[in-house]
Design a protein around this motif. Structure first.
Motif, mmCIF file in Angstrom:
data_model
loop_
_atom_site.group_PDB
_atom_site.id
_atom_site.type_symbol
_atom_site.label_atom_id
_atom_site.label_comp_id
_atom_site.label_asym_id
_atom_site.label_seq_id
_atom_site.Cartn_x
_atom_site.Cartn_y
_atom_site.Cartn_z
ATOM 1 N N VAL A 112 -132.350 -12.824 48.519
ATOM 2 C CA VAL A 112 -133.186 -13.127 47.347
ATOM 3 C C VAL A 112 -133.996 -11.896 46.961
ATOM 4 C CG1 VAL A 112 -135.141 -14.489 46.517
ATOM 5 C CG2 VAL A 112 -133.287 -15.605 47.772
ATOM 6 N N VAL A 113 -134.640 -11.277 47.930
ATOM 7 C CA VAL A 113 -135.434 -10.074 47.655
ATOM 8 C C VAL A 113 -134.528 -8.960 47.135
ATOM 9 C CG1 VAL A 113 -136.914 -8.301 48.680
ATOM 10 C CG2 VAL A 113 -137.185 -10.694 49.366
ATOM 11 N N GLY A 114 -133.344 -8.841 47.733
ATOM 12 C CA GLY A 114 -132.430 -7.777 47.348
ATOM 13 C C GLY A 114 -131.888 -7.913 45.938
ATOM 14 N N GLU A 115 -131.871 -9.129 45.394
ATOM 15 C CA GLU A 115 -131.346 -9.336 44.042
ATOM 16 C C GLU A 115 -132.408 -9.187 42.959
ATOM 17 O OE1 GLU A 115 -128.814 -12.667 43.353
ATOM 18 O OE2 GLU A 115 -127.940 -12.604 45.358
ATOM 19 N N ALA A 116 -133.667 -9.014 43.353
ATOM 20 C CA ALA A 116 -134.744 -8.900 42.369
ATOM 21 C C ALA A 116 -134.609 -7.614 41.565
ATOM 22 C CB ALA A 116 -136.099 -8.947 43.065
ATOM 23 N N VAL A 117 -134.831 -7.726 40.260
ATOM 24 C CA VAL A 117 -134.788 -6.576 39.363
ATOM 25 C C VAL A 117 -136.182 -6.256 38.835
ATOM 26 C CG1 VAL A 117 -133.851 -5.688 37.182
ATOM 27 C CG2 VAL A 117 -132.417 -7.082 38.694
ATOM 28 N N ARG A 118 -136.958 -7.297 38.533
ATOM 29 C CA ARG A 118 -138.287 -7.092 37.941
ATOM 30 C C ARG A 118 -139.403 -7.521 38.884
ATOM 31 N NH1 ARG A 118 -135.266 -9.745 34.442
ATOM 32 N NH2 ARG A 118 -136.470 -11.643 34.734
ATOM 33 N N SER A 134 -139.020 -6.959 55.932
ATOM 34 C CA SER A 134 -139.868 -5.837 55.517
ATOM 35 C C SER A 134 -139.036 -4.757 54.837
ATOM 36 C CB SER A 134 -140.598 -5.251 56.730
ATOM 37 O OG SER A 134 -141.451 -6.204 57.320
ATOM 38 N N ALA A 135 -137.864 -4.468 55.390
ATOM 39 C CA ALA A 135 -137.000 -3.452 54.794
ATOM 40 C C ALA A 135 -136.545 -3.864 53.402
ATOM 41 C CB ALA A 135 -135.798 -3.200 55.694
ATOM 42 N N ALA A 136 -136.191 -5.149 53.231
ATOM 43 C CA ALA A 136 -135.770 -5.635 51.913
ATOM 44 C C ALA A 136 -136.901 -5.516 50.894
ATOM 45 C CB ALA A 136 -135.294 -7.081 52.014
ATOM 46 N N LEU A 137 -138.124 -5.814 51.313
ATOM 47 C CA LEU A 137 -139.280 -5.701 50.414
ATOM 48 C C LEU A 137 -139.558 -4.236 50.066
ATOM 49 C CD1 LEU A 137 -141.610 -8.378 52.033
ATOM 50 C CD2 LEU A 137 -140.531 -8.535 49.788
ATOM 51 N N ARG A 138 -139.452 -3.340 51.043
ATOM 52 C CA ARG A 138 -139.645 -1.912 50.754
ATOM 53 C C ARG A 138 -138.582 -1.403 49.786
ATOM 54 N NH1 ARG A 138 -140.806 -1.674 56.322
ATOM 55 N NH2 ARG A 138 -138.680 -0.948 56.775
ATOM 56 N N ALA A 142 -139.057 0.294 46.085
ATOM 57 C CA ALA A 142 -138.420 1.564 45.732
ATOM 58 C C ALA A 142 -137.597 1.447 44.450
ATOM 59 C CB ALA A 142 -137.545 2.047 46.886
ATOM 60 N N ARG A 143 -137.077 0.239 44.168
ATOM 61 C CA ARG A 143 -136.300 0.027 42.935
ATOM 62 C C ARG A 143 -137.200 -0.195 41.729
ATOM 63 N NH1 ARG A 143 -133.777 -3.814 46.179
ATOM 64 N NH2 ARG A 143 -134.501 -5.525 44.865
ATOM 65 N N GLY A 144 -138.505 -0.218 41.934
ATOM 66 C CA GLY A 144 -139.436 -0.468 40.843
ATOM 67 C C GLY A 144 -139.760 -1.923 40.626
ATOM 68 N N VAL A 145 -139.401 -2.788 41.580
ATOM 69 C CA VAL A 145 -139.694 -4.220 41.479
ATOM 70 C C VAL A 145 -141.170 -4.458 41.821
ATOM 71 C CG1 VAL A 145 -139.167 -6.508 42.440
ATOM 72 C CG2 VAL A 145 -137.336 -4.830 42.071
ATOM 73 N N GLU A 146 -141.817 -5.334 41.059
ATOM 74 C CA GLU A 146 -143.190 -5.744 41.359
ATOM 75 C C GLU A 146 -143.154 -6.773 42.494
ATOM 76 O OE1 GLU A 146 -146.600 -8.530 39.341
ATOM 77 O OE2 GLU A 146 -145.454 -7.206 38.005
ATOM 78 N N VAL A 147 -143.663 -6.409 43.650
ATOM 79 C CA VAL A 147 -143.602 -7.254 44.840
ATOM 80 C C VAL A 147 -144.973 -7.866 45.103
ATOM 81 C CG1 VAL A 147 -143.174 -7.335 47.323
ATOM 82 C CG2 VAL A 147 -141.732 -5.908 45.842
ATOM 83 N N SER A 148 -145.027 -9.195 45.115
ATOM 84 C CA SER A 148 -146.253 -9.935 45.405
ATOM 85 C C SER A 148 -146.028 -10.807 46.625
ATOM 86 C CB SER A 148 -146.657 -10.818 44.218
ATOM 87 O OG SER A 148 -146.783 -10.055 43.037
ATOM 88 N N VAL A 149 -146.966 -10.771 47.554
ATOM 89 C CA VAL A 149 -146.854 -11.555 48.778
ATOM 90 C C VAL A 149 -148.146 -12.336 48.973
ATOM 91 C CG1 VAL A 149 -146.440 -11.519 51.263
ATOM 92 C CG2 VAL A 149 -145.369 -9.786 49.798
ATOM 93 N N PRO A 174 -146.087 -0.850 51.886
ATOM 94 C CA PRO A 174 -147.271 -0.299 51.213
ATOM 95 C C PRO A 174 -147.336 -0.573 49.712
ATOM 96 C CG PRO A 174 -146.320 1.301 52.732
ATOM 97 C CD PRO A 174 -145.343 0.174 52.641
ATOM 98 N N GLY A 175 -146.199 -0.718 49.067
ATOM 99 C CA GLY A 175 -146.209 -0.921 47.623
ATOM 100 C C GLY A 175 -146.396 -2.351 47.175
#
Length: 252
Positions: A112-118, A134-138, A142-149, A174-175
């Motif tokens: 799911v995380v890996g398929e995120a674009v935005r 954690s690696a999938a979120l990082r 890196a792809r420019g996805v806005e990550v909220s947890v 970190p992002g």
């Protein structure tokens, strides 16, 4: 019974078996089965009732391994299409059975995380000690996805956890923006017990599993993966509204 009619009956049995596999199994499982049968033959089949029937029906025909693999691939694609705008799959961690293949929670969450674009929105009670997530979120950052947890706050921030998962998540990704539940009625504090992940409002995983090694590798955990339709979008909007209304705030 003439040979021709016998062949027709055998063929119908095989195509029914192919359809049953495509209907019951996730597309990825069907495609892996097709590849296995094409390259290794009927002896490579597993022990589930669906596979046993498929192989029994196949060996009663003159259909080649390549033809069967093509039929399985086509049936998987057709079944996926016919599920329409919204597809739902079961997601499981724990003891497995050959009768009901199901996706594993850790791999689905990373998918799911890996398929995120935005955007990707993750909500959980705790999150630590799962390098793949954690690696999938990082990678998403890196792809420019806005990550909220969204996590349960530690006791130092007014929450219920002795373990500071907020700081751990910040260090691991970190992002990402980490949120905690801040707007609560005095004396009636609840906890963040919801567990989900949403990518772009298109794909949602709703699960019983925390993001911990125990939950993703040893416990019995159950969830559903929802692709398309209205529900992922509604869930994404709801989580965004909680932030906009300051029910959820960035952890200090």
């Amino acid at each position: 019974m003439t040979p021709a009619s016998s062949s027709d009956v055998s063929g119908q049995r095989l195509w029914r078996a192919v359809a049953a596999v495509a209907h019951e199994w996730p597309p990825g499982h069907v495609r892996r089965l097709a590849e296995r049968l094409e390259h290794s033959g009927p002896r490579s089949a597993g022990g589930s009732a669906l596979e046993r029937e498929l192989v029994a029906a196949w060996t009663a025909t003159t259909v080649t391994p390549g033809e069967l693999a093509a039929a399985l691939d086509a049936a998987a694609a057709t079944a996926e299409h016919l599920r329409g705008e919204e597809g739902v799959d079961l997601v499981w961690t724990g003891p497995v059975t050959e009768e009901v293949p199901m996706r594993r929670t850790e791999s689905v969450l990373a998918e799911v995380v890996g398929e995120a674009v935005r955007t990707v929105q993750v909500v959980n009670f705790v999150a630590y000690e799962v390098p793949s997530v954690s690696a999938a979120l990082r990678d998403a950052v890196a792809r420019g996805v806005e990550v909220s947890v969204v996590l349960e706050a530690p006791t130092t921030l007014g929450g219920r956890l002795d373990t500071d998962c907020v700081s751990a998540m910040r260090a691991a990704v970190p992002g990402a923006t980490v949120y905690v539940w801040t707007e609560q009625e005095a004396g009636r504090r609840g906890v963040v017990h919801a567990k989900c992940a949403v990518a772009d409002g298109r794909i949602a995983l709703v699960t019983s599993a925390n993001i911990t090694d125990a939950a993703l590798s040893r416990n019995m955990e159950l969830g559903v993966l929802i692709r398309g339709g209205r529900l992922p979008a509604r869930l994404a909007r709801h989580l965004r509204a909680l932030v906009d209304r300051r029910v959820l705030s960035p952890a200090e």
